[in-house]
Design a protein around this motif. Structure first.
Motif, short mmCIF file in Angstrom:
data_model
loop_
_atom_site.label_atom_id
_atom_site.label_comp_id
_atom_site.label_asym_id
_atom_site.label_seq_id
_atom_site.Cartn_x
_atom_site.Cartn_y
_atom_site.Cartn_z
N ARG A 12 0.65 -1.43 -0.19
CA ARG A 12 -0.32 -0.29 -0.13
C ARG A 12 1.23 1.57 0.13
O ARG A 12 0.01 1.92 -0.46
CB ARG A 12 -1.00 -0.12 1.39
CG ARG A 12 -2.28 1.12 1.74
CD ARG A 12 -2.94 0.99 0.41
NE ARG A 12 -3.79 1.82 0.01
CZ ARG A 12 -3.95 3.32 -0.45
NH1 ARG A 12 -2.60 3.29 -1.29
NH2 ARG A 12 -4.72 3.55 -0.81
N LEU A 58 1.10 1.73 -4.13
CA LEU A 58 0.45 0.99 -4.82
C LEU A 58 -0.82 1.22 -4.19
O LEU A 58 -1.25 1.50 -3.34
CB LEU A 58 0.19 -0.75 -5.12
CG LEU A 58 1.67 -1.03 -5.68
CD1 LEU A 58 1.22 -2.99 -5.77
CD2 LEU A 58 1.60 -0.50 -7.25
N GLU A 59 -2.28 1.50 -5.70
CA GLU A 59 -3.60 1.66 -5.08
C GLU A 59 -3.93 0.48 -4.28
O GLU A 59 -3.30 -0.16 -4.50
CB GLU A 59 -4.46 2.48 -6.68
CG GLU A 59 -4.26 3.07 -6.86
CD GLU A 59 -4.01 4.63 -6.01
OE1 GLU A 59 -4.84 4.84 -5.23
OE2 GLU A 59 -3.43 5.53 -6.25
N LYS A 60 -5.16 0.49 -3.75
CA LYS A 60 -5.50 0.04 -2.82
C LYS A 60 -6.13 -1.13 -3.12
O LYS A 60 -5.35 -2.30 -2.95
CB LYS A 60 -7.18 0.43 -1.73
CG LYS A 60 -8.03 0.85 -2.54
CD LYS A 60 -9.34 1.10 -1.22
CE LYS A 60 -10.13 1.91 -1.89
NZ LYS A 60 -11.52 2.18 -1.24
N ARG A 61 -6.80 -1.43 -4.66
CA ARG A 61 -7.12 -2.34 -5.21
C ARG A 61 -6.18 -3.41 -5.48
O ARG A 61 -6.18 -4.48 -5.93
CB ARG A 61 -8.05 -1.86 -6.31
CG ARG A 61 -9.58 -1.43 -5.61
CD ARG A 61 -10.42 -1.32 -6.74
NE ARG A 61 -11.07 -3.12 -7.42
CZ ARG A 61 -11.84 -3.98 -7.40
NH1 ARG A 61 -12.52 -2.65 -6.17
NH2 ARG A 61 -12.38 -4.46 -7.52
N GLU A 62 -5.13 -2.61 -6.33
CA GLU A 62 -3.69 -2.99 -6.86
C GLU A 62 -2.94 -4.10 -5.51
O GLU A 62 -2.27 -4.54 -5.87
CB GLU A 62 -3.18 -2.59 -7.68
CG GLU A 62 -1.60 -3.46 -8.83
CD GLU A 62 -1.65 -2.36 -9.08
OE1 GLU A 62 -0.66 -2.74 -10.16
OE2 GLU A 62 -1.08 -1.65 -8.94
N SER A 63 -3.01 -2.96 -4.17
CA SER A 63 -2.78 -3.38 -3.56
C SER A 63 -2.84 -4.74 -3.37
O SER A 63 -2.40 -6.28 -2.42
CB SER A 63 -1.74 -2.54 -1.91
OG SER A 63 -1.98 -0.74 -2.93
N ASP A 75 -9.80 1.02 4.34
CA ASP A 75 -8.41 1.20 4.03
C ASP A 75 -8.51 2.84 4.44
O ASP A 75 -7.61 3.02 5.41
CB ASP A 75 -8.37 1.20 2.51
CG ASP A 75 -7.12 2.38 1.82
OD1 ASP A 75 -6.34 1.13 2.22
OD2 ASP A 75 -6.90 3.52 1.88
N GLN A 131 -5.73 3.11 7.18
CA GLN A 131 -4.14 4.36 6.56
C GLN A 131 -4.35 5.69 8.01
O GLN A 131 -3.36 6.33 8.08
CB GLN A 131 -4.64 4.84 5.33
CG GLN A 131 -4.10 4.46 4.14
CD GLN A 131 -3.58 3.50 4.28
OE1 GLN A 131 -2.55 3.46 4.23
NE2 GLN A 131 -3.76 2.40 4.15
#
Length: 692
Positions: free
Chosen positions: A597, A600-605, A670, A674
């Motif tokens: 994270r 990367l963006e959350k979906r890709e992470s 998410d 954070q």
């Protein structure tokens, strides 16, 4: 840690010699560890029956009957001969039969039919035998050998003898099945044919040391003996896998053997420590139980995980250095498929899937609170076992019968007679044998010459033997115990002592029920603190624990849905064990996600995390599933068998929740994660490194 790693590697011959000496000593000490098969010994001192048992043993040489013996197809005279033969056995101090209840000089056809048929029915004779419990297995087997072929045994002594035999015979059998299956899992999930051997030797050494060092406790319970080795193997294998994989990565970078191992030890120790600590906290929570079998199992398992941790960071590096060339020669390609498509599929449906799982979790939470429990020895034996079949056959022929004894202070014969008369009016009580209604209140004890009366009187107490038409536990049995105690309170307040198998089970129910909440709470708080410190996050521990706790609710809700009785020992233990043993899956997933994270963006992470961590999660989960189901299938002990099956199923549900439910929670929360996480990018840890 760097200096320690250098020291271990540099002085590896000395360290290895010390480990071998410790293994030899542990094997020697193992012989001296006694095994306790009595659940009643683990009741807290505050339980009413604990003190009552001590008082009865102090004032009466003979206990209440603890063994039922059905001898088939015998005449009255033959039954009397068998009674005499049983009495002549060493270890048998009393045998009760029909002749102790009625005058056999009067034809039995003229006797009360209900009384006769409680002892002699359709040519079958039922004896109630009192055997010494010090050598219970030998004593029960002696009775079985003396009885006619086709005879059947049941009762507390028979249960304990069967548990002893099963525990002795089955532990090695379980390991014979588990080790090859674990070896297959490791061969598939590692990159060298020799790696699994190192893992098994490392954890096997830790198991031997743990079992041997149990000598410090003097004795352990049969539950601990049967499960500790298997559970230690299943929950600590991933520590060894991680360290060796880190070593192999440094070797691939071209580092020499000793340098690669030193770097592997330094870079992995903090992550292995965190992982082991969560498991230790889960097991230590069991030590808060008032029912001391939890204390027994919790301290042995916590010690075992700690020893496994030491074995991984001390013994495994040395073994790896000695066999590094063999590891290189036996290298093979990975057999684990890519999880990229699986990760994409999960991300496509994770939100509706999470909603579906929530709809499963909610009713499971309420279902697991309404389970029907087994508390005592009736749950010790699986369907189809010899002792279970014989016990059922005796109940079918002669009905249910439980004997209890109540000790009353002597000195008021009239009060004793009134009390005995009222006991006889209680529902389900079929007979009451006391000095007051056999010898009579008019005859002083000093003038009685019949030695059998000594069973009913001592210098301080009068003993009343009660027979009830109930099982050893359940609604009817516990209602009867409550009714006896209420009646005794009215006549003797707190100066009486009540003992019996159903009394012990009643106290077990009270004790274990009170234990459940505090054990679960302690496990959640302890593990939550470890996760919070590891991630420096307030929200992530809640999300990870909720994921595993949801798996526990589903796991323990299934018996209610299926209409199964659940042994409460297994239920109590599994809550802490499943949380401690499988929360690592969530930690692995969460830690890898947090690292991804940062760039990367959350979906890709999340998608990358699923793809990368799935193999690392499936390996230890697969070992735990195999170990649990091996216990469940092989053990004839109902407690051990059910504990194994529930644990194996729980590992499967936990890994499913982590891979399917946790991604949706991370996606939804998410932003909160954070905002409530107070650390920057952390160093590579065990969970991330194993997955990369």
């Amino acid at each position: 840690m760097e200096r320690l790693a250098k020291g271990i590697i540099h002085h590896r011959r000395i360290v290895m010699a010390l480990v071998i000496a410790l293994l030899i000593a542990s094997a020697f000490f193992l012989i001296g560890v006694d095994i306790n098969y009595k659940l009643s010994d683990y009741l807290p001192e505050s339980a009413p029956s604990t003190g009552s048992i001590d008082v009865m043993e102090e004032h009466f040489a003979q206990g209440i009957p603890n063994l039922n013996v059905l001898v088939p197809d015998v005449s009255i005279m033959e039954a009397l001969e068998y009674k005499e033969r049983f009495l002549n056995l060493e270890g048998v101090y009393d045998v009760m039969w029909l002749d102790d209840t009625v005058d056999l000089k009067v034809p039995i056809e003229q006797q009360e039919e209900e009384t006769v048929e409680s002892w002699y029915k359709d040519g079958d004779a039922l004896f109630r035998v009192s055997v010494e419990t010090e050598q219970v297995y030998d004593n029960v087997e002696a009775v079985r050998q003396e009885a006619k072929e086709g005879s059947k045994l049941s009762g507390e002594a028979a249960n304990e003898a069967a548990v002893q035999q099963a525990s002795t015979d089955e532990i090695s059998k379980i390991l014979m099945y588990v080790i090859p299956l674990v070896l297959v899992v490791l061969l598939i999930t590692t990159s060298s044919w020799f790696e699994p051997v190192l893992f098994l030797v490392t954890i096997g050494a830790a198991i031997l040391i743990n079992e041997g060092t149990n000598i410090i406790f003097g004795e352990i319970s049969y539950v601990t003996q049967a499960t500790s080795a298997i559970l230690q193997l299943a929950v600590s294998m991933d520590y060894a896998i991680f360290l060796l994989h880190r070593f192999l990565r440094y070797r691939e970078e071209g580092q020499p053997i000793e340098k690669a191992m030193q770097h592997a030890m330094v870079s992995s120790v903090s992550a292995i420590t965190a992982s082991a600590t969560t498991t230790v906290f889960g097991f230590l929570a069991l030590t808060l139980m008032d029912f001391r079998i939890g204390v027994d199992l919790g301290r042995v398992l916590a010690k075992g995980v700690f020893i496994s941790y030491l074995s991984v960071v001390i013994l495994l590096p040395i073994l790896t250095i000695y066999t590094a060339k063999l590891i290189d020669k036996t290298h093979h390609r990975s057999f684990i498929p890519s999880f990229d498509r699986f990760a994409k599929g999960v991300m496509a449906i994770c939100k509706p899937l999470a909603i579906l799982l929530i709809l499963v979790i909610l009713p499971s939470f309420f279902a697991q609170q309404n389970n029907t429990f087994i508390y005592g020895s009736s749950g010790m034996h699986t369907e189809g076992s010899q002792i279970k079949e014989e016990s059922d056959a005796i109940k079918e022929q002669f009905g249910q019968a439980q004997q209890m004894a109540i000790l009353l202070p002597i000195g008021d014969e009239a009060r004793e007679k009134d009390f005995v008369d009222e006991l006889e009016t209680i529902e389900y009580i079929t007979s009451v044998t006391a000095y007051a209604n056999t010898v009579g209140t008019q005859i002083p004890y000093e003038f009685v010459t019949d030695p059998s009366v000594d069973q009913l009187r001592s210098e301080e107490y009068s003993r009343v033997i009660i027979t009830a038409n109930t099982s050893d536990e359940g609604e009817r049995a516990f209602e009867t115990v409550e009714a006896i105690r209420e009646t005794a309170d009215q006549y003797y307040e707190e100066s009486y002592h009540l003992v019996g198998e159903s009394v012990i089970n009643y106290d077990l129910m009270d004790t274990i029920t009170a234990d459940h909440g505090k054990v679960t709470f302690a496990a959640i708080i302890g593990i939550g603190l470890v996760i919070a410190l590891t991630f420096r996050s307030l929200s992530l521990p809640i999300i990870l624990i909720l994921t595993i706790q949801g798996a526990i609710w589903i796991n323990l809700g299934l018996p209610y849905i299926r209409g199964m009785d659940l042994n409460f020992i297994g239920y109590q233990i599994i809550s802490a064990v499943q949380l401690g043993a499988t929360v690592d899956y969530g930690i692995l997933f969460g830690e890898t996600y947090m690292q991804r994270r940062t760039f990367l963006e959350k979906r890709e992470s999340i998608q990358q995390t699923i793809s990368e961590t799935a193999p690392s999660i499936i390996t230890p989960a697969g070992i735990l599933i195999i170990a649990g189901n091996a216990l469940g299938v092989i053990s004839s002990n109902g407690v051990i068998s059910q504990l194994g099956m529930i644990l194996g199923r729980g590992a499967l549900i936990s890994v499913t929740m982590v891979l399917l439910f946790l991604p949706a929670l991370l996606l939804v929360f998410d932003g909160l994660i954070q905002k409530t996480t107070f650390s920057g990018k952390k160093k590579g840890t065990m969970k991330n490194e194993t997955s990369e």
